[in-house]
Design a protein around this motif. Sequence first.
Motif, PDB file in Angstrom:
ATOM      1  N   ARG A  12      -4.689   2.148   0.471  1.00 16.02           N
ATOM      2  CA  ARG A  12      -3.965   1.855  -0.772  1.00 16.02           C
ATOM      3  C   ARG A  12      -4.907   1.458  -1.911  1.00 16.02           C
ATOM      4  NH1 ARG A  12       0.268  -1.122   2.624  1.00 16.02           N
ATOM      5  NH2 ARG A  12      -1.054  -2.872   2.128  1.00 16.02           N
ATOM      6  N   GLY A  13      -6.169   1.864  -1.814  1.00 15.21           N
ATOM      7  CA  GLY A  13      -7.136   1.568  -2.866  1.00 15.21           C
ATOM      8  C   GLY A  13      -6.930   2.473  -4.064  1.00 15.21           C
ATOM      9  N   ARG A  14      -7.554   2.115  -5.158  1.00  7.93           N
ATOM     10  CA  ARG A  14      -7.453   2.919  -6.384  1.00  7.93           C
ATOM     11  C   ARG A  14      -8.842   3.079  -6.966  1.00  7.93           C
ATOM     12  NH1 ARG A  14      -3.616   0.712 -10.764  1.00  7.93           N
ATOM     13  NH2 ARG A  14      -2.111   1.364  -9.212  1.00  7.93           N
ATOM     14  N   LYS A  45      -5.520   7.783   3.066  1.00  2.00           N
ATOM     15  CA  LYS A  45      -5.624   6.353   2.785  1.00  2.00           C
ATOM     16  C   LYS A  45      -4.495   5.833   1.890  1.00  2.00           C
ATOM     17  CE  LYS A  45     -10.661   6.316   3.000  1.00  2.00           C
ATOM     18  NZ  LYS A  45     -11.882   5.866   2.337  1.00  2.00           N
ATOM     19  N   SER A  46      -3.535   6.687   1.549  1.00  2.31           N
ATOM     20  CA  SER A  46      -2.507   6.311   0.563  1.00  2.31           C
ATOM     21  C   SER A  46      -3.184   5.770  -0.699  1.00  2.31           C
ATOM     22  CB  SER A  46      -1.544   5.268   1.125  1.00  2.31           C
ATOM     23  OG  SER A  46      -0.793   5.801   2.181  1.00  2.31           O
ATOM     24  N   ALA A  47      -4.270   6.394  -1.088  1.00  2.00           N
ATOM     25  CA  ALA A  47      -5.068   5.938  -2.224  1.00  2.00           C
ATOM     26  C   ALA A  47      -4.760   6.779  -3.460  1.00  2.00           C
ATOM     27  CB  ALA A  47      -6.552   6.031  -1.879  1.00  2.00           C
ATOM     28  N   SER A  48      -5.342   6.391  -4.600  1.00  3.21           N
ATOM     29  CA  SER A  48      -5.115   7.138  -5.836  1.00  3.21           C
ATOM     30  C   SER A  48      -6.366   7.133  -6.701  1.00  3.21           C
ATOM     31  CB  SER A  48      -3.942   6.541  -6.619  1.00  3.21           C
ATOM     32  OG  SER A  48      -4.239   5.220  -7.036  1.00  3.21           O
ATOM     33  N   VAL A  49      -6.421   8.102  -7.607  1.00  5.46           N
ATOM     34  CA  VAL A  49      -7.471   8.186  -8.614  1.00  5.46           C
ATOM     35  C   VAL A  49      -6.761   8.128  -9.951  1.00  5.46           C
ATOM     36  CG1 VAL A  49      -9.296   9.617  -9.625  1.00  5.46           C
ATOM     37  CG2 VAL A  49      -8.944   9.627  -7.144  1.00  5.46           C
TER      38      VAL A  49
END
Length: 126
Positions: A12-14, A45-49
């Motif tokens: 959940r990082g960005r 990772k359920s991450a976003s940019v």
Amino acid sequence: MFDLALDALATRGRLIVIGFISGYQSPAGLSPVKAATLPAKLLKKSASVQGFFLNHYLSKHPAAMKHLLKLQASGDLVCEVDLGDLSPGGRFTGLDSVFRAVDYMYMGKNTGKIVVELPHSVNSKL
């Protein structure tokens, strides 16, 4: 650096993209970002940019500055300047020490912003 940052993202990082320099070239052995792998890495990772362009947030600047100054006054935000006193070659003074300062930063040895002091005669010409 983008791929390294992406791989280091927590669940959940960005990853915030603030800017880039098109003149950067990939060092030998490093490949540019592979766009085809980006969605899979983010989903895993359920991450976003997210992009960030300061001009879109100018209306929030006064409140943000007030908040930062409050954090600094309370000691919750510590602002540091690293002049290189603890670096192997000592204090960063003069243009010749810029390369040493950059190496020091890349080694992750600095605390806060690195400042290279320039002699007065150089400052007056800049």
